[in-house]
Design an enzyme around this catalytic site. Structure first.
Site: not given
Ligand code: PHB
Ligand code: APR
Length: 388
Positions: A72, A199, A291, A295, A383
């Site tokens: 990505h 997000y 999450p 990280k 990130y």
């Molecule tokens: C996930 O795909 O489970 C996932 C992706 C990004 C995050 C947290 C979880 O920040």
């Protein structure tokens, strides 16, 4: 029995370290409490920094990741009913790899088995002894007790493991922040709403659109800390998710039956130092991040990178410089990722006490973030993963 490095825990930390050590001829044994199927059934996140991808390649376990993982170049931040793309690649020259931790764990377990390396599954009552002298570990298996002597112990047994608890009280200092909400997550065999992660900040609470592949999606919504999974039908979940997304994204959500649904609580936790005598703490055994910044897994890999280089140096020329520097080097990167994860969590979630003022502050921060190249670059740098 004797080995050079005794690894407690067969999660991503233990497996990655074990593979890297074996790759340069350093003998290691992994003791794991659960059985193989249980280990491979755990559902966890899946966004890998470029450095983690490179370490998996160095361990010789990256083939399926490159074949099935999704590189990505960016992700979206949503607020005020609008999507704003953060172009990671344009801002940093780097990208991330979307590849489930479950798949990564499976690849490493299979690689270890193929190499004929020793993992003791269902090792009960693992106990660490003489960790600041001549360390050894005892455990029980099939009613028999066993002892393994070693030069070093790598505590890769997660937050609830025995390793951190084996350090004498007072020798460690811990730092913690518990967040007043959780994440309700579902996995469903449906195409993702977008080809990149979203997000979303919303007055009803945070939401995240992620995926495991272009046919399997992972979604999360912020929920109260005492929420019960059984109170959430799939229908209720999809409705709430769509309410929190901009109209264009909500319309793109394909719904379907979930095959996994669970609630995770959010906390930040760090223990210092990450080493006591011959015991080094790695990954979740030493630190936990919410999450939101993706990280957790990457910090575990980062610790492994530092510990591996310390052990390689020790077995190459007897120098303990790398081992002595392990805790300091790992913690320097850990705290930056803990700050980033705390910042993402604070900016994107609804805090009960925040009120209308809190919401406006968040929106102003997000507005600045997506319209300032300097601010977007800072986000992107963190990130994709800060330098080692
Ligand atoms: C996930 O795909 O489970 C996932 C992706 C990004 C995050 C947290 C979880 O920040
Ligand atoms: N004896 C032996 N094994 C143990 C013990 C014990 N007493 N306690 C725990 N374990 C095992 C667990 O069963 C688990 O398989 O240690 C392993 C720890 O693995 P993880 O919790 O996955 O920790 P880590 O390898 O550091 O990976 C960190 O996992 O939770 C995610 O977000 C986190 O992505 C991050 C990653």
């Amino acid at each position: 029995m004797r080995t050079q490095v005794l690894i407690v825990g067969s999660g991503p930390s233990g497996l990655l370290l074990g593979q890297l050590l074996a790759g340069i001829g350093i003998d290691n044994v992994i003791l794991e409490r659960v059985d193989r199927d249980h280990l491979l059934s755990r559902v966890r996140a899946g966004v890998l920094e470029q450095g983690t991808v490179e370490l998996l390649d160095e361990a010789g376990a990256g083939e399926r990741m490159h074949a099935e993982g999704l590189p990505h170049d960016g992700f979206a931040v949503a607020f005020d009913n609008r999507l704003h793309r953060i172009d990671l690649h344009a801002l940093t020259g780097k990208r991330v790899m979307v590849y489930g931790q479950t798949e990564m764990t499976r690849d490493l377990v299979e690689k270890r088995e193929k190499a004929g390396l020793t993992t003791v599954f269902e090792a009960a009552n693992v106990a660490l002894h003489d960790i600041s002298g001549s360390p050894f570990v005892t455990y029980e298996k099939d009613g028999q007790s066993h002892r393994i002597d070693c030069d070093f112990i790598a505590g890769c047994d997660g937050y609830h493991g025995v390793s951190r608890r084996s350090v004498p009280g007072g020798a460690l200092q811990s730092f913690e922040r518990v967040y007043p909400f959780g994440w309700l997550g579902v996995l469903a065999e449906v195409p993702p709403a977008s080809h990149e992660l979203i997000y979303a900040n919303h007055e009803l609470g945070f939401a995240l659109c992620s995926m495991r592949s272009m046919t399997r999606s992972r979604y999360y919504i912020q929920c109260p800390i005492d929420e019960k999974v059984e109170d959430w039908s799939d229908g209720r979940f999809w409705d709430e998710l769509r309410r929190r997304l901009p109209a264009e994204s909500a319309a793109a959500v394909t719904t379907g039956p979930s095959f996994e649904k669970s609630i995770a609580l959010l906390r930040s936790f760090v223990v210092e130092p990450m080493q006591f005598g011959k015991l080094s703490l790695v990954g979740d055994a030493a630190h936990i991040v919410p999450p939101t910044g993706a990280k957790g897994l990457n910090l575990a890999a980062s610790d492994v990178r530092y510990l591996f280089s310390g052990l390689r140096e020790f077995y190459a020329d007897g120098s303990t410089a790398g081992m002595d520097a392990y805790s300091g080097r790992a913690l320097a990167r850990v705290w930056k990722a803990v700050r980033f994860s705390w910042w993402m969590t604070t900016m994107l979630h609804r805090f009960p006490e925040g009120g209308a003022f809190g919401q406006r502050i968040q929106e102003a921060e997000l507005d600045y973030l997506v319209h300032s190249r300097a601010a977007s670059t800072a986000l992107a740098e963190n990130y994709v993963g800060l330098p080692y």
